[in-house]
Design an enzyme around this catalytic site. Structure first.
Site, PDB file in Angstrom:
ATOM      1  N   HIS A  53      -4.394  -1.516   0.556  1.00 30.71           N
ATOM      2  CA  HIS A  53      -3.113  -2.238   0.519  1.00 30.71           C
ATOM      3  C   HIS A  53      -3.102  -3.113  -0.740  1.00 30.71           C
ATOM      4  O   HIS A  53      -4.171  -3.534  -1.210  1.00 30.71           O
ATOM      5  CB  HIS A  53      -3.069  -3.116   1.783  1.00 30.71           C
ATOM      6  CG  HIS A  53      -1.779  -3.819   2.053  1.00 30.71           C
ATOM      7  ND1 HIS A  53      -1.404  -4.979   1.402  1.00 30.71           N
ATOM      8  CD2 HIS A  53      -0.796  -3.549   2.934  1.00 30.71           C
ATOM      9  CE1 HIS A  53      -0.238  -5.385   1.887  1.00 30.71           C
ATOM     10  NE2 HIS A  53       0.158  -4.541   2.811  1.00 30.71           N
ATOM     11  N   ASP A 111     -11.108  -5.676   4.814  1.00 28.21           N
ATOM     12  CA  ASP A 111      -9.722  -5.965   5.143  1.00 28.21           C
ATOM     13  C   ASP A 111      -9.486  -5.446   6.570  1.00 28.21           C
ATOM     14  O   ASP A 111      -9.368  -4.240   6.793  1.00 28.21           O
ATOM     15  CB  ASP A 111      -8.805  -5.256   4.134  1.00 28.21           C
ATOM     16  CG  ASP A 111      -7.328  -5.401   4.496  1.00 28.21           C
ATOM     17  OD1 ASP A 111      -7.026  -5.987   5.552  1.00 28.21           O
ATOM     18  OD2 ASP A 111      -6.489  -4.901   3.721  1.00 28.21           O
ATOM     19  N   GLN A 171      -5.468  -4.194   9.784  1.00 26.85           N
ATOM     20  CA  GLN A 171      -5.029  -3.164  10.741  1.00 26.85           C
ATOM     21  C   GLN A 171      -6.068  -2.893  11.823  1.00 26.85           C
ATOM     22  O   GLN A 171      -5.719  -2.412  12.898  1.00 26.85           O
ATOM     23  CB  GLN A 171      -4.700  -1.852  10.001  1.00 26.85           C
ATOM     24  CG  GLN A 171      -3.522  -1.939   9.056  1.00 26.85           C
ATOM     25  CD  GLN A 171      -2.203  -2.273   9.763  1.00 26.85           C
ATOM     26  OE1 GLN A 171      -2.045  -2.099  10.959  1.00 26.85           O
ATOM     27  NE2 GLN A 171      -1.250  -2.785   9.001  1.00 26.85           N
ATOM     28  N   LYS A 212       0.010  -9.613  13.253  1.00 25.49           N
ATOM     29  CA  LYS A 212      -0.113  -8.193  13.604  1.00 25.49           C
ATOM     30  C   LYS A 212      -0.834  -8.027  14.946  1.00 25.49           C
ATOM     31  O   LYS A 212      -1.131  -6.924  15.375  1.00 25.49           O
ATOM     32  CB  LYS A 212      -0.878  -7.442  12.509  1.00 25.49           C
ATOM     33  CG  LYS A 212      -0.125  -7.389  11.174  1.00 25.49           C
ATOM     34  CD  LYS A 212      -0.898  -6.573  10.174  1.00 25.49           C
ATOM     35  CE  LYS A 212      -0.449  -6.787   8.742  1.00 25.49           C
ATOM     36  NZ  LYS A 212       0.815  -6.151   8.375  1.00 25.49           N
ATOM     37  N   CYS A 251       3.291  -1.054   0.554  1.00 24.97           N
ATOM     38  CA  CYS A 251       2.379  -1.903  -0.243  1.00 24.97           C
ATOM     39  C   CYS A 251       1.115  -1.146  -0.619  1.00 24.97           C
ATOM     40  O   CYS A 251       0.006  -1.698  -0.589  1.00 24.97           O
ATOM     41  CB  CYS A 251       2.017  -3.189   0.500  1.00 24.97           C
ATOM     42  SG  CYS A 251       3.409  -4.257   0.769  1.00 24.97           S
TER      43      CYS A 251
HETATM   44  C1  PLP Z   1      -4.277  -2.894   5.475  1.00 22.68           C
HETATM   45  C2  PLP Z   1      -3.535  -4.166   5.233  1.00 22.68           C
HETATM   46  N1  PLP Z   1      -4.116  -5.137   4.531  1.00 22.68           N
HETATM   47  C3  PLP Z   1      -3.504  -6.309   4.303  1.00 22.68           C
HETATM   48  C4  PLP Z   1      -2.239  -6.553   4.772  1.00 22.68           C
HETATM   49  C5  PLP Z   1      -1.604  -7.851   4.462  1.00 22.68           C
HETATM   50  O1  PLP Z   1      -1.343  -8.578   5.628  1.00 22.68           O
HETATM   51  P1  PLP Z   1      -0.536  -9.941   5.513  1.00 22.68           P
HETATM   52  O2  PLP Z   1       0.760  -9.605   4.858  1.00 22.68           O
HETATM   53  O3  PLP Z   1      -0.391 -10.383   6.921  1.00 22.68           O
HETATM   54  O4  PLP Z   1      -1.363 -10.856   4.694  1.00 22.68           O
HETATM   55  C6  PLP Z   1      -1.571  -5.565   5.496  1.00 22.68           C
HETATM   56  C7  PLP Z   1      -0.188  -5.771   5.949  1.00 22.68           C
HETATM   57  O5  PLP Z   1       0.561  -4.861   6.155  1.00 22.68           O
HETATM   58  C8  PLP Z   1      -2.243  -4.346   5.740  1.00 22.68           C
HETATM   59  O6  PLP Z   1      -1.661  -3.365   6.428  1.00 22.68           O
END
Ligand code: PLP
Length: 417
Positions: free
Chosen positions: A130, A207, A210, A233, A373
């Site tokens: 992401h 990360d 998810q 989430k 993203c």
């Molecule tokens: C794999 C992954 N990493 C990071 C994020 C970023 O999350 P946040 O926008 O809550 O910081 C997301 C959000 O969609 C994601 O799917």
């Protein structure tokens, strides 16, 4: 609170829906079929009650008052830290830094641990990251001359582990990988990766945006050094996230934001830092949302993360069968439900994903369309965008059937034979 009714997966998604006020609403006259859970989940009434209760009964600033409300607010805020530590089996409460979101947590690692890197040191990422786990490292590379390397993905959307092994070297200082892709659904073998990363003396930042909401995650068993995720989430509020880290690493890290709360002593031209994790939490934090988040954790713990996973595994297996059965969709990511979480990205070669999402919306079905993203991954897949259906606890086979009917209706609408 009424007990969660039992089913094969350990609970009944339909009974659970009644706990989410928003799922009662209609969209364009249809029942809301919410399939955008990877972007954010809906919120149970218990969470809304906890927010109201915080502001109605306990609102004050934290850590700096001796009055009753200040103590209550501090207790609620710190209780969130304790609950999160327990939820992911962190070694200690001090291992949990409360941030704004997963992005903020990854930026903290990149800026603070990243400051120990020098020109020529390498950071190993992957093609399926992401933007939140790409851009902070791009910023670091620009500032410090650090070299970024990327593990490619295989044709079926898994990490190429042979390439990972050859890219990992003594030059690698940080490996930052997603535990589950928000586009492909791929679940990465983090524990195996952690061993290899430590073998070359590097640290592993995961990360978990998810994975933590959808899989049982045990920070200590995983062997990672850092784990980032967001409350929103996980059926929790926006504006709260977490960095779980080995305390000995946090001790060695410099804060990246200065201000109140994060200091021990300040003089006009000098300051010293508070203990971990507070030295990373400058300024008044998002007290109310942190105080409320345990209401969402109650629900997840009540159901059990093993049941959450088995429900979503069953649902994604059913969805894969039904979507593949249509015969015209390109589906990205592994087709084995054991290797992927509860989300599916797909493309109808005849209809742009945005148009598809718009037609589905007229039927009350919320899916996401776009690059999610993950622009480098879109480029790797050779698409500008995909549509993505992502499941949560309140989704069931009826929702998948509604999606499939919607995809058929979209073809009719656009006159595709
Ligand atoms: C794999 C992954 N990493 C990071 C994020 C970023 O999350 P946040 O926008 O809550 O910081 C997301 C959000 O969609 C994601 O799917």
């Amino acid at each position: 609170m009424a007990p969660i009714a039992s089913s094969a997966a350990g609970f009944d998604p339909r009974a659970l829906r009644t706990r989410f006020p928003i799922l009662d609403r209609k969209v364009h006259g249809h029942r809301l079929v919410y399939l955008d859970n990877a972007a954010t989940t809906q919120k149970p009434a218990a969470l809304l009650d906890a927010l109201r209760s915080y502001y109605s009964n306990s609102n004050a600033n934290v850590h700096r008052g001796v009055h009753t409300l200040a103590e209550e607010a501090t207790g609620l805020y710190e209780a969130c830290r304790g609950r999160v530590a327990r939820f992911v089996n962190a070694p200690e409460e001090r291992a949990v830094v409360i941030t704004r979101n997963a992005t903020d947590a990854i930026n903290l690692v990149a800026r603070s641990w990243g400051a120990t890197l020098s020109t020529g040191d390498e950071v190993l990422l992957s093609e399926m990251e992401h933007h939140s786990n790409l851009v902070p490292w791009i910023m670091l590379a620009r500032e410090r001359g650090v070299v970024l390397r990327h593990v490619p993905i295989t044709a079926d959307g898994q990490l190429d582990m042979a390439a990972f092994a050859s890219l990992l070297s003594r030059r690698t200082r940080i490996v930052a990988l997603t535990a589950m892709s928000n586009v492909l659904g791929t679940i990465n073998p983090i524990a195996e990766i952690a061993e290899a990363v430590h073998g070359v003396g590097a640290v592993l930042a995961v990360d978990g945006a998810q994975s933590v909401p959808h899989l049982p995650v045990d920070f200590q068993a995983l062997g990672a050094d850092f784990l980032a995720f967001s409350a929103h989430k996980m059926y929790g509020p926006t504006g709260v996230g977490f960095l779980v880290a080995k305390p000995e690493l946090l001790e060695r890290m410099e804060p990246v934001a200065g201000g109140g709360e994060m200091i021990r002593e300040v003089r006009l031209d000098w300051a010293s830092w508070n203990d971990i994790p507070h030295k990373f939490e400058a300024g008044t934090p998002n007290i109310a949302d942190a105080a409320a988040f345990p209401a969402a954790l109650d629900m997840l713990e009540d159901i059990g993360m093993a049941s959450v996973r088995s429900h979503e595994r069953e649902l994604v297996g059913y969805a894969l069968d039904r979507l593949l059965g249509l015969g015209w969709l390109e589906i990205h990511g592994p087709l084995d439900p054991d290797r992927r979480g509860g989300l599916i990205s797909f493309v109808d070669p005849e209809i742009h994903p945005h148009d598809l999402a718009q037609v589905l919306d007229t039927l009350g079905i919320a899916v996401r369309a776009g690059h999610h993203c993950a622009q480098p991954l879109m480029r790797r897949l050779g698409v500008a965008a995909t549509a993505r259906a992502s499941f949560g606890l309140y989704n069931d086979r009826d929702d998948v059937d509604a999606l499939v009917d919607g995809l058929v209706a979209a073809r009719k609408y656009f006159g595709v034979a």
